[in-house]
Write an enzyme that holds these catalytic residues in place. Structure first.
Site, PDB file in Angstrom:
ATOM      1  N   ASP A 164      18.587 -42.136  48.380  1.00  0.00           N
ATOM      2  CA  ASP A 164      17.413 -41.633  47.643  1.00  0.00           C
ATOM      3  C   ASP A 164      17.214 -40.140  47.920  1.00  0.00           C
ATOM      4  O   ASP A 164      16.720 -39.402  47.060  1.00  0.00           O
ATOM      5  CB  ASP A 164      16.146 -42.400  48.041  1.00  0.00           C
ATOM      6  N   LYS A 182      15.605 -53.141  52.864  1.00  0.00           N
ATOM      7  CA  LYS A 182      16.067 -51.785  53.219  1.00  0.00           C
ATOM      8  C   LYS A 182      15.912 -51.469  54.705  1.00  0.00           C
ATOM      9  O   LYS A 182      16.735 -50.748  55.269  1.00  0.00           O
ATOM     10  CB  LYS A 182      15.323 -50.738  52.399  1.00  0.00           C
TER      11      LYS A 182
HETATM   12  P1  NAP Z   1       5.706 -48.165  48.829  1.00  0.00           P
HETATM   13  O1  NAP Z   1       6.408 -47.963  50.123  1.00  0.00           O
HETATM   14  O2  NAP Z   1       5.114 -49.509  48.536  1.00  0.00           O
HETATM   15  O3  NAP Z   1       4.568 -47.033  48.690  1.00  0.00           O
HETATM   16  C1  NAP Z   1       3.685 -47.065  47.599  1.00  0.00           C
HETATM   17  C2  NAP Z   1       2.820 -45.818  47.623  1.00  0.00           C
HETATM   18  O4  NAP Z   1       1.943 -45.848  46.492  1.00  0.00           O
HETATM   19  C3  NAP Z   1       1.922 -45.719  48.861  1.00  0.00           C
HETATM   20  O5  NAP Z   1       1.748 -44.369  49.211  1.00  0.00           O
HETATM   21  C4  NAP Z   1       0.613 -46.332  48.345  1.00  0.00           C
HETATM   22  O6  NAP Z   1      -0.538 -45.894  49.060  1.00  0.00           O
HETATM   23  C5  NAP Z   1       0.580 -45.761  46.947  1.00  0.00           C
HETATM   24  N1  NAP Z   1      -0.303 -46.552  46.072  1.00  0.00           N
HETATM   25  C6  NAP Z   1      -0.069 -47.783  45.578  1.00  0.00           C
HETATM   26  N2  NAP Z   1      -1.124 -48.181  44.814  1.00  0.00           N
HETATM   27  C7  NAP Z   1      -2.036 -47.156  44.842  1.00  0.00           C
HETATM   28  C8  NAP Z   1      -3.316 -46.961  44.250  1.00  0.00           C
HETATM   29  N3  NAP Z   1      -3.887 -47.902  43.476  1.00  0.00           N
HETATM   30  N4  NAP Z   1      -3.957 -45.780  44.475  1.00  0.00           N
HETATM   31  C9  NAP Z   1      -3.391 -44.827  45.256  1.00  0.00           C
HETATM   32  N5  NAP Z   1      -2.182 -44.966  45.848  1.00  0.00           N
HETATM   33  C10 NAP Z   1      -1.506 -46.122  45.637  1.00  0.00           C
HETATM   34  O7  NAP Z   1       6.700 -47.898  47.594  1.00  0.00           O
HETATM   35  P2  NAP Z   1       7.945 -46.881  47.566  1.00  0.00           P
HETATM   36  O8  NAP Z   1       9.179 -47.644  47.890  1.00  0.00           O
HETATM   37  O9  NAP Z   1       7.608 -45.678  48.335  1.00  0.00           O
HETATM   38  O10 NAP Z   1       8.030 -46.551  45.993  1.00  0.00           O
HETATM   39  C11 NAP Z   1       7.027 -45.774  45.374  1.00  0.00           C
HETATM   40  C12 NAP Z   1       7.411 -45.485  43.924  1.00  0.00           C
HETATM   41  O11 NAP Z   1       8.611 -44.716  43.894  1.00  0.00           O
HETATM   42  C13 NAP Z   1       7.690 -46.723  43.077  1.00  0.00           C
HETATM   43  O12 NAP Z   1       7.158 -46.503  41.797  1.00  0.00           O
HETATM   44  C14 NAP Z   1       9.196 -46.788  43.023  1.00  0.00           C
HETATM   45  O13 NAP Z   1       9.678 -47.434  41.851  1.00  0.00           O
HETATM   46  C15 NAP Z   1       9.533 -45.311  42.996  1.00  0.00           C
HETATM   47  N6  NAP Z   1      10.889 -45.017  43.471  1.00  0.00           N
HETATM   48  C16 NAP Z   1      11.743 -44.466  42.573  1.00  0.00           C
HETATM   49  C17 NAP Z   1      13.021 -44.156  42.963  1.00  0.00           C
HETATM   50  C18 NAP Z   1      13.942 -43.520  41.967  1.00  0.00           C
HETATM   51  O14 NAP Z   1      15.163 -43.507  42.182  1.00  0.00           O
HETATM   52  N7  NAP Z   1      13.410 -42.975  40.897  1.00  0.00           N
HETATM   53  C19 NAP Z   1      13.455 -44.415  44.271  1.00  0.00           C
HETATM   54  C20 NAP Z   1      12.550 -44.981  45.169  1.00  0.00           C
HETATM   55  C21 NAP Z   1      11.253 -45.289  44.752  1.00  0.00           C
HETATM   56  P3  NAP Z   1      -1.038 -46.715  50.358  1.00  0.00           P
HETATM   57  O15 NAP Z   1      -0.195 -46.256  51.509  1.00  0.00           O
HETATM   58  O16 NAP Z   1      -2.466 -46.340  50.460  1.00  0.00           O
HETATM   59  O17 NAP Z   1      -0.829 -48.186  50.050  1.00  0.00           O
END
Ligand code: NAP
Length: 284
Positions: A103, A69
């Site tokens: 998104d 991305k």
């Molecule tokens: P990302 O960039 O990897 O960010 C992950 C986030 O989760 C970070 O803030 C991370 O905190 C936090 N996290 C992970 N493990 C954790 C834990 N054990 N305790 C506390 N915080 C934790 O991922 P992303 O792309 O933003 O996606 C995040 C979620 O959104 C995913 O589940 C994804 O499937 C979903 N999503 C859904 C859509 C949709 O269309 N529905 C679209 C986009 C994303 P740290 O910064 O501390 O690591």
């Protein structure tokens, strides 16, 4: 395929898990549009070459997912949304190769559909997480004039970089303030991976939220996360991750195939069934 048929794809590495083919091929069939939407597994070192040959491969455009991305942003002409989010998920040709991030509109359209007046009198939003999805959510909230957005993240430095990128409406706070933040929240959004199948639960007591609050969870496996279940048990309005996933797909389909598709209950049922069968497989 006829001469008029168009094609698009989703590019990722790995790509087998993507639901985009299910969504776009449903719409192609539903509207009787001759076209195709495929998965393309492309490793990072081949991504630039693949994008360079996108038109030669017969594609009118593409979705881009993990881990491409950010790279996609640099290989196309991004619009304001993709630049602000720092990542692109949708590419199309318009003279040059253009890029956007759907998104943002997926998140907003889903909230609009699930809680139509969510933005009226909304002062305080609480965003949990500070990754890529949080950037899209925050940008969307700012376009709707939300006045205060508290961002809480496990790693405070990532929340702080969002505050610097988006400016004064953003405030950062530690997880230990969550309970107090909830008491003031009009809108709570989970953008972390917590609550996802195989991940720990999100430690949120929805009992602290005011009864006017709306709860949004971006996680869509499982479809009903523990957060959404608790919110619904309290009769709070809520918006789930599947709704966002479906709404974010609308723009790409419109750009590539020339018709704005509808997010219908039938499409939702189709994708929900696929998610449920995958979740069962993951648990086995
Ligand atoms: P990302 O960039 O990897 O960010 C992950 C986030 O989760 C970070 O803030 C991370 O905190 C936090 N996290 C992970 N493990 C954790 C834990 N054990 N305790 C506390 N915080 C934790 O991922 P992303 O792309 O933003 O996606 C995040 C979620 O959104 C995913 O589940 C994804 O499937 C979903 N999503 C859904 C859509 C949709 O269309 N529905 C679209 C986009 C994303 P740290 O910064 O501390 O690591």
């Amino acid at each position: 395929m006829t001469a008029a048929a168009r094609a698009a794809c989703v590019i990722g590495w790995p790509i087998a898990h993507s639901r985009s083919p299910l969504i776009h091929n449903y719409w192609l069939k539903h509207y009787g549009i001759p076209g195709a939407y495929r998965r393309e597994a492309v490793p990072p070192e081949q991504f630039a070459d693949f994008i360079g040959s996108l038109a030669a491969r017969g594609y009118a455009g593409a979705n881009v997912t993990v881990p491409h991305k950010e790279a996609a942003l640099a290989l196309a002409q991004p619009d304001e949304v993709a630049r602000a989010v720092g990542a692109a998920n949708t590419l199309w040709f318009d003279g040059a190769l253009r890029a956007t991030n759907t998104d943002v509109e997926g998140f907003l359209a889903n909230l609009d559909a699930c809680a139509p007046d969510w933005g009226r009198g909304l002062h305080n939003a609480v965003v949990l997480g500070a990754g890529g999805a949080a950037r899209a959510v925050i940008f969307g909230l700012l376009t709707r004039g939300v006045r205060r957005i508290a961002v809480l993240n496990r790693t405070p430095a990532r929340a702080e970089s969002l505050r610097q990128a988006f400016g004064p409406p953003i405030e950062t706070a530690g997880w230990e303030t969550l309970s107090a933040q909830l008491a003031e929240a009009d809108l709570l959004i989970n953008t972390t991976t917590l609550g996802m199948a195989g991940q720990p639960e999100l430690p949120v007591d929805v009992g602290r939220l005011p009864s006017r609050a709306v709860v949004s969870d971006l996680v869509y496996v499982p479809l009903t996360t523990p957060l959404l279940r608790a919110a619904r048990a309290r009769k709070l309005r809520s918006a789930d991750g599947l709704g966002m996933l479906l709404h974010q797909a609308v723009r790409g389909f419109t750009l590539w195939f020339g018709r704005k598709p509808e997010v219908t209950p039938q499409l939702r049922t189709l994708v929900a069934a696929d998610l449920a069968s995958t979740a069962e497989t993951e648990v086995e």
